[in-house]
Write a protein that holds these residues in place. Sequence first.
Motif, PDB file in Angstrom:
ATOM      1  N   VAL A   1       4.259   2.952 -13.505  1.00  0.00           N
ATOM      2  CA  VAL A   1       2.842   2.683 -13.743  1.00  0.00           C
ATOM      3  C   VAL A   1       2.067   2.468 -12.445  1.00  0.00           C
ATOM      4  CG1 VAL A   1       1.213   1.142 -14.895  1.00  0.00           C
ATOM      5  CG2 VAL A   1       3.337   1.783 -16.031  1.00  0.00           C
ATOM      6  N   PRO A   2       2.593   1.724 -11.460  1.00  0.00           N
ATOM      7  CA  PRO A   2       1.834   1.590 -10.204  1.00  0.00           C
ATOM      8  C   PRO A   2       1.558   2.922  -9.520  1.00  0.00           C
ATOM      9  CG  PRO A   2       3.502  -0.104 -10.346  1.00  0.00           C
ATOM     10  CD  PRO A   2       3.767   0.839 -11.468  1.00  0.00           C
ATOM     11  N   MET A   3       2.527   3.844  -9.531  1.00  0.00           N
ATOM     12  CA  MET A   3       2.278   5.145  -8.913  1.00  0.00           C
ATOM     13  C   MET A   3       1.243   5.921  -9.704  1.00  0.00           C
ATOM     14  SD  MET A   3       3.146   6.709  -6.243  1.00  0.00           S
ATOM     15  CE  MET A   3       2.524   8.258  -5.618  1.00  0.00           C
ATOM     16  N   ALA A   4       1.297   5.842 -11.036  1.00  0.00           N
ATOM     17  CA  ALA A   4       0.283   6.498 -11.858  1.00  0.00           C
ATOM     18  C   ALA A   4      -1.097   5.933 -11.564  1.00  0.00           C
ATOM     19  CB  ALA A   4       0.622   6.333 -13.339  1.00  0.00           C
TER      20      ALA A   4
ATOM     21  N   LEU B   1      -6.538   6.811  -8.914  1.00  0.00           N
ATOM     22  CA  LEU B   1      -7.643   6.469  -8.023  1.00  0.00           C
ATOM     23  C   LEU B   1      -8.272   7.710  -7.394  1.00  0.00           C
ATOM     24  CD1 LEU B   1      -6.184   3.333  -6.184  1.00  0.00           C
ATOM     25  CD2 LEU B   1      -7.873   3.386  -8.025  1.00  0.00           C
ATOM     26  N   VAL B   2      -7.515   8.796  -7.294  1.00  0.00           N
ATOM     27  CA  VAL B   2      -8.038  10.010  -6.649  1.00  0.00           C
ATOM     28  C   VAL B   2      -9.207  10.592  -7.427  1.00  0.00           C
ATOM     29  CG1 VAL B   2      -7.472  12.330  -5.858  1.00  0.00           C
ATOM     30  CG2 VAL B   2      -5.816  10.480  -5.568  1.00  0.00           C
ATOM     31  N   PRO B   3      -9.087  10.892  -8.751  1.00  0.00           N
ATOM     32  CA  PRO B   3     -10.263  11.405  -9.462  1.00  0.00           C
ATOM     33  C   PRO B   3     -11.414  10.417  -9.523  1.00  0.00           C
ATOM     34  CG  PRO B   3      -8.462  10.969 -10.990  1.00  0.00           C
ATOM     35  CD  PRO B   3      -7.889  10.875  -9.614  1.00  0.00           C
TER      36      PRO B   3
ATOM     37  N   LEU C   1       0.822  -1.212   0.000  1.00  0.00           N
ATOM     38  CA  LEU C   1       0.000   0.000   0.000  1.00  0.00           C
ATOM     39  C   LEU C   1       0.859   1.267   0.000  1.00  0.00           C
ATOM     40  CD1 LEU C   1      -2.783  -1.012   2.575  1.00  0.00           C
ATOM     41  CD2 LEU C   1      -3.018  -0.828   0.087  1.00  0.00           C
ATOM     42  N   ASP C   2       2.134   1.129  -0.321  1.00  0.00           N
ATOM     43  CA  ASP C   2       3.041   2.278  -0.255  1.00  0.00           C
ATOM     44  C   ASP C   2       2.630   3.378  -1.237  1.00  0.00           C
ATOM     45  OD1 ASP C   2       4.438   0.996   1.687  1.00  0.00           O
ATOM     46  OD2 ASP C   2       6.066   0.317   0.380  1.00  0.00           O
ATOM     47  N   ASN C   3       2.232   2.992  -2.451  1.00  0.00           N
ATOM     48  CA  ASN C   3       1.859   4.001  -3.439  1.00  0.00           C
ATOM     49  C   ASN C   3       0.630   4.796  -2.989  1.00  0.00           C
ATOM     50  OD1 ASN C   3       3.925   3.207  -5.245  1.00  0.00           O
ATOM     51  ND2 ASN C   3       2.638   1.547  -6.015  1.00  0.00           N
ATOM     52  N   VAL C   4      -0.372   4.097  -2.508  1.00  0.00           N
ATOM     53  CA  VAL C   4      -1.586   4.770  -2.028  1.00  0.00           C
ATOM     54  C   VAL C   4      -1.262   5.634  -0.819  1.00  0.00           C
ATOM     55  CG1 VAL C   4      -3.927   4.415  -1.158  1.00  0.00           C
ATOM     56  CG2 VAL C   4      -3.006   2.893  -2.921  1.00  0.00           C
TER      57      VAL C   4
ATOM     58  N   VAL D   1       0.314   8.902  -1.925  1.00  0.00           N
ATOM     59  CA  VAL D   1      -0.670   9.831  -2.497  1.00  0.00           C
ATOM     60  C   VAL D   1      -1.470  10.511  -1.395  1.00  0.00           C
ATOM     61  CG1 VAL D   1      -2.743   9.973  -3.936  1.00  0.00           C
ATOM     62  CG2 VAL D   1      -0.807   8.587  -4.682  1.00  0.00           C
ATOM     63  N   VAL D   2      -1.790   9.776  -0.357  1.00  0.00           N
ATOM     64  CA  VAL D   2      -2.615  10.327   0.728  1.00  0.00           C
ATOM     65  C   VAL D   2      -1.796  11.225   1.653  1.00  0.00           C
ATOM     66  CG1 VAL D   2      -4.024   9.726   2.741  1.00  0.00           C
ATOM     67  CG2 VAL D   2      -4.238   8.408   0.627  1.00  0.00           C
ATOM     68  N   SER D   3      -0.544  10.866   1.898  1.00  0.00           N
ATOM     69  CA  SER D   3       0.217  11.543   2.941  1.00  0.00           C
ATOM     70  C   SER D   3       1.077  12.701   2.441  1.00  0.00           C
ATOM     71  CB  SER D   3       1.122  10.528   3.662  1.00  0.00           C
ATOM     72  OG  SER D   3       2.052   9.938   2.750  1.00  0.00           O
ATOM     73  N   GLN D   4       1.577  12.651   1.218  1.00  0.00           N
ATOM     74  CA  GLN D   4       2.513  13.675   0.762  1.00  0.00           C
ATOM     75  C   GLN D   4       1.797  14.970   0.403  1.00  0.00           C
ATOM     76  OE1 GLN D   4       5.249  12.394  -2.249  1.00  0.00           O
ATOM     77  NE2 GLN D   4       6.112  10.748  -0.980  1.00  0.00           N
TER      78      GLN D   4
END
Length: 297
Positions: free
Chosen positions: A267-270, A275-277, A75-78, A81-84
Amino acid sequence: MTATAPATAAAPPETGVRRASRAFDRHPRVGLGMLLGLPVGWLVAVYVVSLGFLLITALWQTDSFTNEVRMDWTLDNVARVVSQELYRAVTFRTLGTAVLVTLIDVAIALPVGYAMAKVFGPRARAALVIAFLMPLWASYLVKAYAWRSIFIEGGLLSSLGITPGFGEIATVVTLSYIWLPYVVMPIYAGFERVPDSLVEASSDLGARNLRTFASVVLPLMYPAIIAGAIFSFSLTLGDYIAVRIVGGSTQFLGTIIYDNVGVAGNVPMAAAVALVPIVIILLFLLAVRRTGALRNL
């Protein structure tokens, strides 16, 4: 002279097509299911399944040296996105721009749609419909680069002494123009469905035009406004091309997704950013659904 009995027409031959037609007449739901089965199945396969793969990809990792995607569940990528702070700032900027573009388009579409449906005659109405549909005949890139030539240094605005340059203002103006037809046409269709008798009755009871519009017409227009807002809001939320052309160094969620795929190869980070929009759109649709407007679309 003896009369002869009239010849009876021969019954048409029994075929599989005729038997199937009679079966569909007896079971209309089966016929409807077969009619809609292919497009619905294609929608599920292309859209729903692809979203599922997107979620799965967001839980993978990318090797920092080789840029190879590893199927290591995390869950590092998610979490990034949430924390940074960067992703939070870009999310709020994108969301604010989408809301602003939607409000601008709705504010323009309401009086224009009302005039087209209730004020102008058939010829003027047809001319306005063509005028608002005509930008759709041009390429998206042509319209975006046309606005770039307006905002660029030495362009039309510079000759008038206005120098906003590239950035958020140029992005809002460009996207408002590009998505305006998608908002005007549903609102125009909504005004056409409002009975003239209601407007006349309100006038006969002494209500002025503004009161009639606010108390009689506008409540009936909520489904059409919501339909147009869904178009402009969702399209702005996922746009990245116009932002690249007129946004300068402004970053949106779409540009971050593009950079992660096309530049960084992550690609995983993209997928995690994408997922945000998706979540924002789902929340928007749930909020709209609670108003009951979707049932009347």
